[in-house]
Design a protein around this motif. Structure first.
Motif, PDB file in Angstrom:
ATOM      1  N   ALA A  37       0.854  -1.184   0.000  1.00  0.00           N
ATOM      2  CA  ALA A  37       0.000   0.000   0.000  1.00  0.00           C
ATOM      3  C   ALA A  37       0.887   1.231   0.000  1.00  0.00           C
ATOM      4  O   ALA A  37       2.023   1.188   0.452  1.00  0.00           O
ATOM      5  CB  ALA A  37      -0.919   0.007   1.211  1.00  0.00           C
ATOM      6  N   PHE A  38       0.375   2.328  -0.486  1.00  0.00           N
ATOM      7  CA  PHE A  38       1.124   3.569  -0.525  1.00  0.00           C
ATOM      8  C   PHE A  38       1.389   4.113   0.879  1.00  0.00           C
ATOM      9  O   PHE A  38       2.052   5.122   1.032  1.00  0.00           O
ATOM     10  CB  PHE A  38       0.366   4.625  -1.336  1.00  0.00           C
ATOM     11  CG  PHE A  38       0.803   4.705  -2.767  1.00  0.00           C
ATOM     12  CD1 PHE A  38       1.802   5.572  -3.161  1.00  0.00           C
ATOM     13  CD2 PHE A  38       0.198   3.917  -3.723  1.00  0.00           C
ATOM     14  CE1 PHE A  38       2.197   5.654  -4.485  1.00  0.00           C
ATOM     15  CE2 PHE A  38       0.587   3.997  -5.048  1.00  0.00           C
ATOM     16  CZ  PHE A  38       1.586   4.860  -5.424  1.00  0.00           C
ATOM     17  N   THR A  39       0.860   3.457   1.918  1.00  0.00           N
ATOM     18  CA  THR A  39       1.132   3.923   3.277  1.00  0.00           C
ATOM     19  C   THR A  39       2.623   3.865   3.568  1.00  0.00           C
ATOM     20  O   THR A  39       3.086   4.502   4.508  1.00  0.00           O
ATOM     21  CB  THR A  39       0.362   3.081   4.324  1.00  0.00           C
ATOM     22  OG1 THR A  39       0.647   1.698   4.107  1.00  0.00           O
ATOM     23  CG2 THR A  39      -1.128   3.313   4.216  1.00  0.00           C
ATOM     24  N   ASP A  40       3.389   3.133   2.766  1.00  0.00           N
ATOM     25  CA  ASP A  40       4.840   3.091   2.917  1.00  0.00           C
ATOM     26  C   ASP A  40       5.505   4.371   2.416  1.00  0.00           C
ATOM     27  O   ASP A  40       6.696   4.555   2.594  1.00  0.00           O
ATOM     28  CB  ASP A  40       5.428   1.912   2.135  1.00  0.00           C
ATOM     29  CG  ASP A  40       4.978   0.572   2.662  1.00  0.00           C
ATOM     30  OD1 ASP A  40       4.527   0.516   3.821  1.00  0.00           O
ATOM     31  OD2 ASP A  40       5.071  -0.410   1.912  1.00  0.00           O
ATOM     32  N   GLU A  41       4.756   5.227   1.750  1.00  0.00           N
ATOM     33  CA  GLU A  41       5.320   6.410   1.114  1.00  0.00           C
ATOM     34  C   GLU A  41       4.561   7.674   1.519  1.00  0.00           C
ATOM     35  O   GLU A  41       4.074   8.413   0.668  1.00  0.00           O
ATOM     36  CB  GLU A  41       5.304   6.217  -0.390  1.00  0.00           C
ATOM     37  CG  GLU A  41       6.063   4.966  -0.795  1.00  0.00           C
ATOM     38  CD  GLU A  41       5.876   4.574  -2.243  1.00  0.00           C
ATOM     39  OE1 GLU A  41       5.578   5.456  -3.061  1.00  0.00           O
ATOM     40  OE2 GLU A  41       6.037   3.399  -2.534  1.00  0.00           O
ATOM     41  N   PRO A  42       4.468   7.970   2.835  1.00  0.00           N
ATOM     42  CA  PRO A  42       3.658   9.114   3.261  1.00  0.00           C
ATOM     43  C   PRO A  42       4.197  10.457   2.776  1.00  0.00           C
ATOM     44  O   PRO A  42       3.398  11.373   2.515  1.00  0.00           O
ATOM     45  CB  PRO A  42       3.685   9.024   4.790  1.00  0.00           C
ATOM     46  CG  PRO A  42       4.892   8.221   5.106  1.00  0.00           C
ATOM     47  CD  PRO A  42       5.073   7.266   3.959  1.00  0.00           C
ATOM     48  N   LEU A  44       5.596  11.187  -0.107  1.00  0.00           N
ATOM     49  CA  LEU A  44       5.161  11.362  -1.488  1.00  0.00           C
ATOM     50  C   LEU A  44       3.703  11.795  -1.535  1.00  0.00           C
ATOM     51  O   LEU A  44       3.348  12.753  -2.215  1.00  0.00           O
ATOM     52  CB  LEU A  44       5.363  10.052  -2.250  1.00  0.00           C
ATOM     53  CG  LEU A  44       5.029  10.062  -3.721  1.00  0.00           C
ATOM     54  CD1 LEU A  44       5.990   9.130  -4.441  1.00  0.00           C
ATOM     55  CD2 LEU A  44       3.618   9.604  -3.969  1.00  0.00           C
ATOM     56  N   LEU A  45       2.847  11.106  -0.774  1.00  0.00           N
ATOM     57  CA  LEU A  45       1.424  11.437  -0.785  1.00  0.00           C
ATOM     58  C   LEU A  45       1.157  12.778  -0.119  1.00  0.00           C
ATOM     59  O   LEU A  45       0.300  13.538  -0.578  1.00  0.00           O
ATOM     60  CB  LEU A  45       0.608  10.328  -0.118  1.00  0.00           C
ATOM     61  CG  LEU A  45       0.579   9.006  -0.879  1.00  0.00           C
ATOM     62  CD1 LEU A  45      -0.250   7.974  -0.125  1.00  0.00           C
ATOM     63  CD2 LEU A  45       0.034   9.197  -2.286  1.00  0.00           C
ATOM     64  N   SER A  46       1.887  13.090   0.947  1.00  0.00           N
ATOM     65  CA  SER A  46       1.719  14.394   1.608  1.00  0.00           C
ATOM     66  C   SER A  46       2.082  15.532   0.658  1.00  0.00           C
ATOM     67  O   SER A  46       1.386  16.551   0.602  1.00  0.00           O
ATOM     68  CB  SER A  46       2.581  14.476   2.867  1.00  0.00           C
ATOM     69  OG  SER A  46       2.125  13.572   3.835  1.00  0.00           O
ATOM     70  N   ALA A  47       3.175  15.374  -0.083  1.00  0.00           N
ATOM     71  CA  ALA A  47       3.576  16.393  -1.054  1.00  0.00           C
ATOM     72  C   ALA A  47       2.521  16.537  -2.146  1.00  0.00           C
ATOM     73  O   ALA A  47       2.208  17.658  -2.575  1.00  0.00           O
ATOM     74  CB  ALA A  47       4.929  16.043  -1.663  1.00  0.00           C
ATOM     75  N   PHE A  48       1.941  15.421  -2.584  1.00  0.00           N
ATOM     76  CA  PHE A  48       0.888  15.460  -3.596  1.00  0.00           C
ATOM     77  C   PHE A  48      -0.328  16.217  -3.063  1.00  0.00           C
ATOM     78  O   PHE A  48      -0.870  17.091  -3.749  1.00  0.00           O
ATOM     79  CB  PHE A  48       0.505  14.035  -4.008  1.00  0.00           C
ATOM     80  CG  PHE A  48      -0.673  13.967  -4.939  1.00  0.00           C
ATOM     81  CD1 PHE A  48      -0.564  14.390  -6.257  1.00  0.00           C
ATOM     82  CD2 PHE A  48      -1.898  13.486  -4.495  1.00  0.00           C
ATOM     83  CE1 PHE A  48      -1.656  14.327  -7.118  1.00  0.00           C
ATOM     84  CE2 PHE A  48      -2.982  13.417  -5.346  1.00  0.00           C
ATOM     85  CZ  PHE A  48      -2.870  13.839  -6.655  1.00  0.00           C
ATOM     86  N   VAL A  49      -0.759  15.919  -1.844  1.00  0.00           N
ATOM     87  CA  VAL A  49      -1.912  16.602  -1.240  1.00  0.00           C
ATOM     88  C   VAL A  49      -1.650  18.098  -1.163  1.00  0.00           C
ATOM     89  O   VAL A  49      -2.507  18.923  -1.517  1.00  0.00           O
ATOM     90  CB  VAL A  49      -2.241  16.013   0.152  1.00  0.00           C
ATOM     91  CG1 VAL A  49      -3.228  16.895   0.905  1.00  0.00           C
ATOM     92  CG2 VAL A  49      -2.787  14.599   0.005  1.00  0.00           C
ATOM     93  N   GLN A  50      -0.463  18.472  -0.701  1.00  0.00           N
ATOM     94  CA  GLN A  50      -0.119  19.892  -0.587  1.00  0.00           C
ATOM     95  C   GLN A  50      -0.156  20.573  -1.951  1.00  0.00           C
ATOM     96  O   GLN A  50      -0.699  21.666  -2.096  1.00  0.00           O
ATOM     97  CB  GLN A  50       1.260  20.055   0.045  1.00  0.00           C
ATOM     98  CG  GLN A  50       1.655  21.505   0.235  1.00  0.00           C
ATOM     99  CD  GLN A  50       2.999  21.648   0.931  1.00  0.00           C
ATOM    100  OE1 GLN A  50       3.595  20.678   1.392  1.00  0.00           O
ATOM    101  NE2 GLN A  50       3.498  22.862   0.992  1.00  0.00           N
ATOM    102  N   THR A  51       0.411  19.919  -2.973  1.00  0.00           N
ATOM    103  CA  THR A  51       0.412  20.491  -4.323  1.00  0.00           C
ATOM    104  C   THR A  51      -1.007  20.692  -4.828  1.00  0.00           C
ATOM    105  O   THR A  51      -1.337  21.757  -5.367  1.00  0.00           O
ATOM    106  CB  THR A  51       1.193  19.574  -5.291  1.00  0.00           C
ATOM    107  OG1 THR A  51       2.547  19.515  -4.862  1.00  0.00           O
ATOM    108  CG2 THR A  51       1.117  20.075  -6.720  1.00  0.00           C
ATOM    109  N   VAL A  52      -1.854  19.687  -4.670  1.00  0.00           N
ATOM    110  CA  VAL A  52      -3.237  19.793  -5.160  1.00  0.00           C
ATOM    111  C   VAL A  52      -3.956  20.930  -4.450  1.00  0.00           C
ATOM    112  O   VAL A  52      -4.672  21.717  -5.083  1.00  0.00           O
ATOM    113  CB  VAL A  52      -3.995  18.458  -4.972  1.00  0.00           C
ATOM    114  CG1 VAL A  52      -5.470  18.620  -5.273  1.00  0.00           C
ATOM    115  CG2 VAL A  52      -3.392  17.379  -5.866  1.00  0.00           C
ATOM    116  N   ARG A  53      -3.785  21.031  -3.146  1.00  0.00           N
ATOM    117  CA  ARG A  53      -4.485  22.069  -2.379  1.00  0.00           C
ATOM    118  C   ARG A  53      -3.980  23.472  -2.709  1.00  0.00           C
ATOM    119  O   ARG A  53      -4.742  24.425  -2.701  1.00  0.00           O
ATOM    120  CB  ARG A  53      -4.371  21.786  -0.887  1.00  0.00           C
ATOM    121  CG  ARG A  53      -5.225  20.596  -0.487  1.00  0.00           C
ATOM    122  CD  ARG A  53      -5.177  20.323   0.987  1.00  0.00           C
ATOM    123  NE  ARG A  53      -6.151  19.274   1.332  1.00  0.00           N
ATOM    124  CZ  ARG A  53      -6.067  18.534   2.414  1.00  0.00           C
ATOM    125  NH1 ARG A  53      -5.084  18.723   3.285  1.00  0.00           N
ATOM    126  NH2 ARG A  53      -6.985  17.612   2.648  1.00  0.00           N
TER     127      ARG A  53
END
Length: 161
Positions: A37-42, A44-53
């Motif tokens: 699961a992508f939970t191994d890569e927080p 990466l996902l946090s940066a994606f969320v910040q970029t989208v917002r």
């Protein structure tokens, strides 16, 4: 928009997907084969969320789920880092669940990532892997990438698109 190559589909993460996974909620629809699961890569996902917002959806850049076929189980991920640099470079990385390694699927993943990079207007695609990760190095080389530089721990590969 999904990017499909036989036998895989790269499905772009949405903001809702990223927030859900960061909260530790794994959607049964993801159907992770082999428990990845992508939970191994927080980060990466946090940066994606910040970029989208802050700036909106960066598509075609960002994280993608790799699925078997069009609607099959998730078997890994790809991230296309963007936007394209001033000199036309797009970096990407990829990973597959251990349960599907050795089946030739990684080459399809890299080819799909190169298609995404090309569609984003990149002139060069770049990927880095640890020196000790011989399977990833072989896949990148088989996909046509060549060694561009090396550090004590990593090898950087590139291909002109």
């Amino acid at each position: 928009m999904d990017t499909t190559t036989t036998p895989l589909t790269l499905h772009p993460f949405t903001l809702a997907d990223a927030v859900r996974v960061l909260a530790g909620e794994v959607d049964p629809h993801d159907g992770w084969e082999g428990g990845y699961a992508f939970t191994d890569e927080p980060e990466l996902l946090s940066a994606f969320v910040q970029t989208v917002r802050e700036s909106g959806d960066p598509a075609p850049f960002g994280p993608y789920l790799v699925r078997r076929g069009e609607h099959g189980a998730a078997i890994g991920g790809v991230n296309l880092f963007g936007p394209t640099s001033a000199d036309g470079v797009v970096e990407f990385d990829f990973g597959l669940v251990p349960a599907v390694r050795g089946q030739g699927l990684a080459l399809h993943v890299v080819q799909a990532a190169l298609t995404l990079a090309r569609s984003a207007g990149a002139a060069i695609a770049r990927a880095e892997t640890e020196i000790a990760n011989l399977p990833a190095r072989r896949v990148l080389e088989h996909a046509g990438l060549v060694e561009a530089r090396r550090s004590k721990t990593a090898v950087t590969y590139e291909i002109r698109l």
